[in-house]
Design a protein around this motif. Structure first.
Motif, mmCIF file in Angstrom:
data_model
loop_
_atom_site.group_PDB
_atom_site.id
_atom_site.type_symbol
_atom_site.label_atom_id
_atom_site.label_comp_id
_atom_site.label_asym_id
_atom_site.label_seq_id
_atom_site.Cartn_x
_atom_site.Cartn_y
_atom_site.Cartn_z
ATOM 1 N N VAL A 91 0.902 -1.106 -0.296
ATOM 2 C CA VAL A 91 -0.074 0.057 -0.205
ATOM 3 C C VAL A 91 0.749 1.250 -0.012
ATOM 4 O O VAL A 91 0.542 2.115 -0.802
ATOM 5 C CB VAL A 91 -1.037 -0.010 1.209
ATOM 6 N N LYS A 92 1.845 1.231 0.768
ATOM 7 C CA LYS A 92 2.665 2.366 1.011
ATOM 8 C C LYS A 92 3.332 2.703 -0.475
ATOM 9 O O LYS A 92 3.744 3.697 -1.078
ATOM 10 C CB LYS A 92 3.915 2.220 2.004
ATOM 11 N N ALA A 93 3.805 1.602 -1.314
ATOM 12 C CA ALA A 93 4.552 1.528 -2.485
ATOM 13 C C ALA A 93 3.385 2.067 -3.590
ATOM 14 O O ALA A 93 4.010 2.941 -4.331
ATOM 15 C CB ALA A 93 5.199 0.228 -2.805
ATOM 16 N N GLY A 94 2.182 1.561 -3.296
ATOM 17 C CA GLY A 94 1.333 2.025 -4.217
ATOM 18 C C GLY A 94 0.755 3.514 -4.210
ATOM 19 O O GLY A 94 0.669 4.144 -5.099
ATOM 20 N N ILE A 95 0.799 4.145 -2.963
ATOM 21 C CA ILE A 95 0.868 5.520 -3.022
ATOM 22 C C ILE A 95 1.794 6.398 -3.573
ATOM 23 O O ILE A 95 1.220 7.352 -4.256
ATOM 24 C CB ILE A 95 0.595 5.822 -1.268
ATOM 25 N N ARG A 96 3.176 5.833 -3.159
ATOM 26 C CA ARG A 96 4.047 6.825 -3.942
ATOM 27 C C ARG A 96 3.923 6.497 -5.549
ATOM 28 O O ARG A 96 4.039 7.556 -6.159
ATOM 29 C CB ARG A 96 5.332 6.048 -3.247
ATOM 30 N N ALA A 97 3.768 5.440 -5.946
ATOM 31 C CA ALA A 97 3.792 5.164 -7.261
ATOM 32 C C ALA A 97 2.549 5.716 -7.950
ATOM 33 O O ALA A 97 2.575 6.319 -9.011
ATOM 34 C CB ALA A 97 3.535 3.578 -7.614
#
Length: 389
Positions: A91-97
């Motif tokens: 989720v954290k990586a998805g937010i940044r992406a």
């Protein structure tokens, strides 16, 4: 830096909703600005399998136009949702992406690419799963979490004068003057603003202005979590984290109408001197403060006291002159016997009540044969006056 109107536009956009064990309300107001450039997102239940018990809220503070803010309000969530399995790190990586992806996507719009639209926007949001908060911020809008009757978390504002931000700006060949990027832009991270994202040989997070969000994950504690506030800098310019949360808590003890509370926030900030667009989203969690009969009684007593004081000031003999509203406010602010005002809001939070009484009485003069006391009785009895405030 923005131009201003001769008088503020105080019409408000409101919305509210309930689901997934939370309630939300929001309010936005153009204020003194010549254009409304803020936008927002409120989604109860996400459009993906297995995520109907997740929710997403965000505020976008546009500048140099509303194009980027409005597009992000409609589409940022779908860019974030392309992440796959909802583990914490995914989720954290998805937010940044999602932030980097929508910024790159918008760069392809002809009006943003050729410079006919130079708009940009901050973005602050919270993604709520049943177990976690995922806070995200890019720019100087802000989110705060009120837990156990205190501010326990706040996002970090991205300003050009911050050492880490200044270093990136200078490494990209820019400068920080009068606390602005190249003496112009007041935020160091934003979506859009492509005039500041064209340094050859540097990636998107190494430009003068970065679209990269800071992301913070926190476990939810249902027995202590009370509410989350998301707001643009038109709110934070005149209220600290603690002032705003104390004010919201005090109003939740008087009313469970979240739209009304958000309206009181933007009105109070206007009366405190904010010159910017104002937007606030209030997300109430299961342990949010409840309406208290004692708090309602005290608030009613305060309103009645203010009404009587304004009546007394306007009932003076005509030869003493009819005081203007600024004089009335100054006299009230010097009143040492006034009941306790709402914490964080002060007298500014009651200016709307004071103005209503003042405006109802100011056309009436004793020499015109109309009793001031009768006028106030008529006003209080009218349907336009809410006695519960």
């Amino acid at each position: 830096m923005g131009a201003f109107l001769d008088k503020p536009k105080m019409e408000k956009h409101n919305a509210h909703g309930e689901g997934n064990g939370i309630r939300y309300g929001l309010s936005s107001m153009q204020g003194w600005r010549v254009e409304m450039e803020d936008a927002h997102t409120a989604a109860l239940g996400l459009p993906a399998p297995g995520l109907t018990d997740w929710s997403f809220f965000a505020v976008y503070d546009g500048h140099a136009g509303s194009r980027v803010a409005n597009y992000c309000a409609k589409h940022l969530l779908e860019h974030i949702m392309g992440a796959g399995a909802p583990t914490v790190e995914a989720v954290k990586a998805g937010i940044r992406a999602g932030f980097l992806g929508i910024d790159e996507h918008m760069r392809g719009f002809s009006d943003l690419r050729n410079g006919t639209d130079r708009s940009g926007s901050t973005a602050v949001g919270v993604l709520l799963s049943p177990e976690h908060f995922f806070f995200m911020n890019c720019g100087d809008s802000r989110a705060v979490l009120y837990r156990n009757s205190q501010v326990c978390f706040s996002t970090h504002d991205h300003k050009p004068c911050n050492p880490h931000e200044r270093e990136r700006i200078q490494n990209a060949g820019g400068s920080v003057m009068i606390q602005r990027v190249n003496g112009s832009l007041a935020v160091s991270r934003a979506l859009g603003d492509y005039d500041y994202k064209c340094v050859v040989g540097r990636g998107p997070t190494e430009q003068l202005v970065s679209p990269e969000p800071e992301v913070c994950e926190m476990l939810r504690t249902p027995e202590q979590d009370q509410f989350v506030v998301l707001a643009c800098d038109g709110i934070w310019d005149v209220m600290s984290n603690e002032e705003l949360c104390d004010f919201v808590k005090s109003r939740l003890e008087v009313s469970d109408d979240l739209e009304r509370i958000c309206n009181e926030v933007v009105d109070t900030c206007l009366h405190k001197g904010s010159r910017d667009n104002m937007s606030v989203v209030l997300v109430c969690l299961p342990n949010t403060p409840k309406v208290s009969e004692e708090a309602v009684r005290r608030d009613g007593e305060l309103n009645r006291y203010l009404e009587s004081r304004v009546e007394a000031m306007l009932s003076r003999p005509a030869d003493e002159g009819f005081p203007d509203l600024a004089t009335v406010m100054r006299n009230l602010s010097a009143d040492g016997s006034m009941p306790a005002l709402p914490p964080g809001g002060g007298l500014a939070s009651k200016q709307s009540v004071i103005e209503a009484v003042y405006n109802s009485l100011s056309p009436y003069r004793e020499e015109e044969g109309v009793s001031i006391r009768r006028a106030i009785r008529d006003f209080v009895a009218s349907s336009s006056f809410d006695k519960s405030k």
